[in-house]
Design a protein around this motif. Structure first.
Motif, PDB file in Angstrom:
ATOM      1  N   PRO A   1      -4.232  19.991 -14.118  1.00  0.00           N
ATOM      2  CA  PRO A   1      -3.014  19.356 -13.313  1.00  0.00           C
ATOM      3  C   PRO A   1      -3.586  18.009 -12.975  1.00  0.00           C
ATOM      4  N   VAL A   2      -3.031  17.078 -12.960  1.00  0.00           N
ATOM      5  CA  VAL A   2      -3.523  15.496 -11.886  1.00  0.00           C
ATOM      6  C   VAL A   2      -3.310  15.483 -10.085  1.00  0.00           C
TER       7      VAL A   2
ATOM      8  N   VAL B   1     -11.872  13.586 -26.963  1.00  0.00           N
ATOM      9  CA  VAL B   1     -10.614  12.751 -26.287  1.00  0.00           C
ATOM     10  C   VAL B   1     -10.075  13.961 -24.724  1.00  0.00           C
ATOM     11  N   GLN B   2      -9.863  12.592 -24.260  1.00  0.00           N
ATOM     12  CA  GLN B   2      -9.379  12.456 -22.839  1.00  0.00           C
ATOM     13  C   GLN B   2      -8.341  11.596 -22.440  1.00  0.00           C
ATOM     14  N   ALA B   3      -7.202  12.471 -22.736  1.00  0.00           N
ATOM     15  CA  ALA B   3      -6.381  11.720 -22.499  1.00  0.00           C
ATOM     16  C   ALA B   3      -5.241  12.004 -20.750  1.00  0.00           C
ATOM     17  N   LEU B   4      -4.803  11.350 -20.733  1.00  0.00           N
ATOM     18  CA  LEU B   4      -3.711  10.923 -19.157  1.00  0.00           C
ATOM     19  C   LEU B   4      -2.334  10.940 -19.514  1.00  0.00           C
ATOM     20  N   CYS B   5      -1.840  12.385 -19.809  1.00  0.00           N
ATOM     21  CA  CYS B   5      -0.263  11.771 -19.926  1.00  0.00           C
ATOM     22  C   CYS B   5       1.016  11.563 -19.532  1.00  0.00           C
ATOM     23  N   THR B   6       1.770  11.376 -19.519  1.00  0.00           N
ATOM     24  CA  THR B   6       2.675  11.020 -18.119  1.00  0.00           C
ATOM     25  C   THR B   6       4.232  11.444 -19.136  1.00  0.00           C
ATOM     26  N   SER B   7       4.363  12.471 -20.002  1.00  0.00           N
ATOM     27  CA  SER B   7       5.336  13.590 -20.097  1.00  0.00           C
ATOM     28  C   SER B   7       4.969  15.208 -20.423  1.00  0.00           C
ATOM     29  N   ALA B   8       6.152  15.706 -20.827  1.00  0.00           N
ATOM     30  CA  ALA B   8       5.466  17.119 -20.371  1.00  0.00           C
ATOM     31  C   ALA B   8       4.924  16.883 -21.554  1.00  0.00           C
ATOM     32  N   VAL B   9       3.661  18.594 -21.283  1.00  0.00           N
ATOM     33  CA  VAL B   9       2.933  18.573 -22.286  1.00  0.00           C
ATOM     34  C   VAL B   9       3.452  20.053 -22.872  1.00  0.00           C
ATOM     35  N   THR B  10       4.006  20.579 -23.354  1.00  0.00           N
ATOM     36  CA  THR B  10       4.550  21.626 -23.729  1.00  0.00           C
ATOM     37  C   THR B  10       3.648  22.602 -24.870  1.00  0.00           C
TER      38      THR B  10
ATOM     39  N   ASP C   1       0.919  -1.460  -0.024  1.00  0.00           N
ATOM     40  CA  ASP C   1      -0.021   0.516   0.097  1.00  0.00           C
ATOM     41  C   ASP C   1       1.326   1.220   0.118  1.00  0.00           C
ATOM     42  N   PHE C   2       2.092   1.133   0.885  1.00  0.00           N
ATOM     43  CA  PHE C   2       2.910   2.238   0.840  1.00  0.00           C
ATOM     44  C   PHE C   2       3.549   2.237  -0.723  1.00  0.00           C
ATOM     45  N   LEU C   3       3.904   1.246  -1.084  1.00  0.00           N
ATOM     46  CA  LEU C   3       4.395   1.452  -2.493  1.00  0.00           C
ATOM     47  C   LEU C   3       3.437   2.439  -3.744  1.00  0.00           C
ATOM     48  N   ALA C   4       2.343   1.583  -3.332  1.00  0.00           N
ATOM     49  CA  ALA C   4       1.113   2.275  -4.081  1.00  0.00           C
ATOM     50  C   ALA C   4       1.288   3.785  -4.237  1.00  0.00           C
ATOM     51  N   ARG C   5       1.363   4.011  -3.164  1.00  0.00           N
ATOM     52  CA  ARG C   5       0.829   5.534  -2.876  1.00  0.00           C
ATOM     53  C   ARG C   5       2.481   6.112  -2.943  1.00  0.00           C
ATOM     54  N   ILE C   6       3.130   6.034  -3.167  1.00  0.00           N
ATOM     55  CA  ILE C   6       4.397   7.081  -3.473  1.00  0.00           C
ATOM     56  C   ILE C   6       4.506   6.523  -4.815  1.00  0.00           C
ATOM     57  N   ASP C   7       4.398   5.334  -5.666  1.00  0.00           N
ATOM     58  CA  ASP C   7       4.296   5.452  -6.800  1.00  0.00           C
ATOM     59  C   ASP C   7       3.783   6.554  -7.777  1.00  0.00           C
ATOM     60  N   GLY C   8       2.268   6.579  -6.753  1.00  0.00           N
ATOM     61  CA  GLY C   8       1.343   7.540  -7.347  1.00  0.00           C
ATOM     62  C   GLY C   8       1.083   8.941  -7.667  1.00  0.00           C
ATOM     63  N   VAL C   9       2.135   9.297  -6.290  1.00  0.00           N
ATOM     64  CA  VAL C   9       2.374  10.972  -6.378  1.00  0.00           C
ATOM     65  C   VAL C   9       3.502  11.045  -7.158  1.00  0.00           C
ATOM     66  N   MET C  10       4.507   9.471  -7.769  1.00  0.00           N
ATOM     67  CA  MET C  10       5.399  10.105  -8.308  1.00  0.00           C
ATOM     68  C   MET C  10       5.029  10.342 -10.169  1.00  0.00           C
ATOM     69  N   LYS C  11       4.347   9.484 -10.432  1.00  0.00           N
ATOM     70  CA  LYS C  11       3.310   9.283 -11.607  1.00  0.00           C
ATOM     71  C   LYS C  11       2.707  10.983 -11.723  1.00  0.00           C
TER      72      LYS C  11
ATOM     73  N   GLN D   1       2.926  14.177 -10.315  1.00  0.00           N
ATOM     74  CA  GLN D   1       4.488  14.581 -10.619  1.00  0.00           C
ATOM     75  C   GLN D   1       4.680  15.062 -12.102  1.00  0.00           C
ATOM     76  N   ALA D   2       4.515  13.735 -13.010  1.00  0.00           N
ATOM     77  CA  ALA D   2       4.897  13.969 -14.426  1.00  0.00           C
ATOM     78  C   ALA D   2       3.633  14.005 -14.792  1.00  0.00           C
ATOM     79  N   SER D   3       2.331  13.787 -14.936  1.00  0.00           N
ATOM     80  CA  SER D   3       1.180  13.626 -14.945  1.00  0.00           C
ATOM     81  C   SER D   3       0.123  14.662 -15.440  1.00  0.00           C
TER      82      SER D   3
END
Length: 300
Positions: free
Chosen positions: A294-295, A266-275, A213-223, A225-227
């Motif tokens: 922002p997410v 169209v609805q898209a969750l992007c995981t890299s920079a949206v310039t 559960d701890f890793l799932a939360r941390i991984d969610g925060v990390m994603k 930050q870039a999403s």
């Protein structure tokens, strides 16, 4: 030392460059701790089964290895140095669970500016000052270089001027400290950043579920930050051209527009920079009404 099976104990730096980002990461993941004193070193989890231990970063891997703490937020350089030091002992078995994308630096070799550097073989027969003798020793051994390692706890950059060494191996961020001491960076031994560390065997009790559960939360925060969430409309004929500009979006959501048979949402969750350049390319491809949001939270 036995550990409670119904709580996780996380060690992190009490003060220093990793302290504030680590606290912020845990806060974003929803973990709060009771702390009434700035000098309090053990913070009990408030509404969660995670407790915090505030220590020196150099002590974190040892606390994990001795099963005093379950997890640690520590620099990769510190973790790998201690892991090499503990090889062959009863406390061997540290591992990196996840990089945390802050505290970036590198462990590098540096020599005086006036030295004509031709490669690592130039270190043969020389003295190298470092606070990371295990990592440096492994690097030298892998290349068959016979050099003397001068282990220092700090002020490594001054070792050459003091006549204690001919080269140094130290952490580098901007490189300004090297320049100030008349040194030049020559070889990178390790790219480092803050990581989440743990023992390399399961706990074998209730902590395994807590860790997941701890890793799932941390991984969610990390994603998060870039999403970014992209919303737009486009015509049916232009849809494929727009989607080609969203290669990092996992399964975009496509839905019809009420009252317009030729238009699609169209609805898209992007995981890299949206310039801006990316948005302009999407507009040229046929997208309109582009919105980037922002997410706040993400749990896969």
């Amino acid at each position: 030392m036995s550990r409670p099976s119904d709580r996780l104990r996380v060690a992190m730096q009490k003060s220093g460059r990793l302290s504030d980002p680590a606290r912020n990461l845990l806060k974003q993941a929803g973990f709060q701790f009771r702390s009434n004193d700035k000098d309090q070193l053990f913070c009990y989890g408030d509404g969660c089964a995670v407790d915090l231990v505030l220590v020196r970063d150099d002590d974190i891997p040892q606390l994990i290895a001795e099963n005093v703490c379950d997890l640690g937020i520590v620099g990769r350089n510190v973790l790998q140095e201690k892991a090499l030091e503990l090889r062959g002992t009863s406390h061997a078995g540290l591992q990196e669970l996840m990089p945390l994308a802050f505290g970036g630096c590198r462990l590098s070799l540096a020599v005086p500016n006036g030295l004509d550097w031709r490669g690592p073989s130039d270190l043969d027969g020389r003295r190298i000052a470092t606070s990371y003798p295990e990592l440096l020793g492994e690097y030298l051994q892998a290349r068959g270089i016979d050099a003397d390692i001068v282990a220092l706890k700090g002020s490594v950059e001054i070792a050459i001027k003091l006549g204690k060494a001919d080269a140094i191996c130290d952490l580098v961020s901007s490189g300004a400290t090297l320049v100030a001491n008349g040194l030049k960076e020559t070889e990178i031994l390790l790219q480092s950043e803050a990581v989440l560390a743990c023992q390399n065997t399961p706990f074998g009790d209730g902590r395994d579920a807590l860790l997941a559960d701890f890793l799932a939360r941390i991984d969610g925060v990390m994603k998060v930050q870039a999403s970014k969430l992209i919303l737009c409309q486009t015509g049916k004929r232009e849809l494929n051209a727009v989607l080609r500009l969203l290669p990092d979006a996992a399964a975009p959501v496509i839905s019809p527009v009420w009252g317009d048979d030729e238009a699609l949402n169209v609805q898209a969750l992007c995981t890299s920079a949206v310039t801006w350049q990316r948005l302009e390319a999407m507009k040229s491809a046929g997208a309109r009404g582009l919105m980037v949001l922002p997410v706040e939270k993400l749990l896969a």
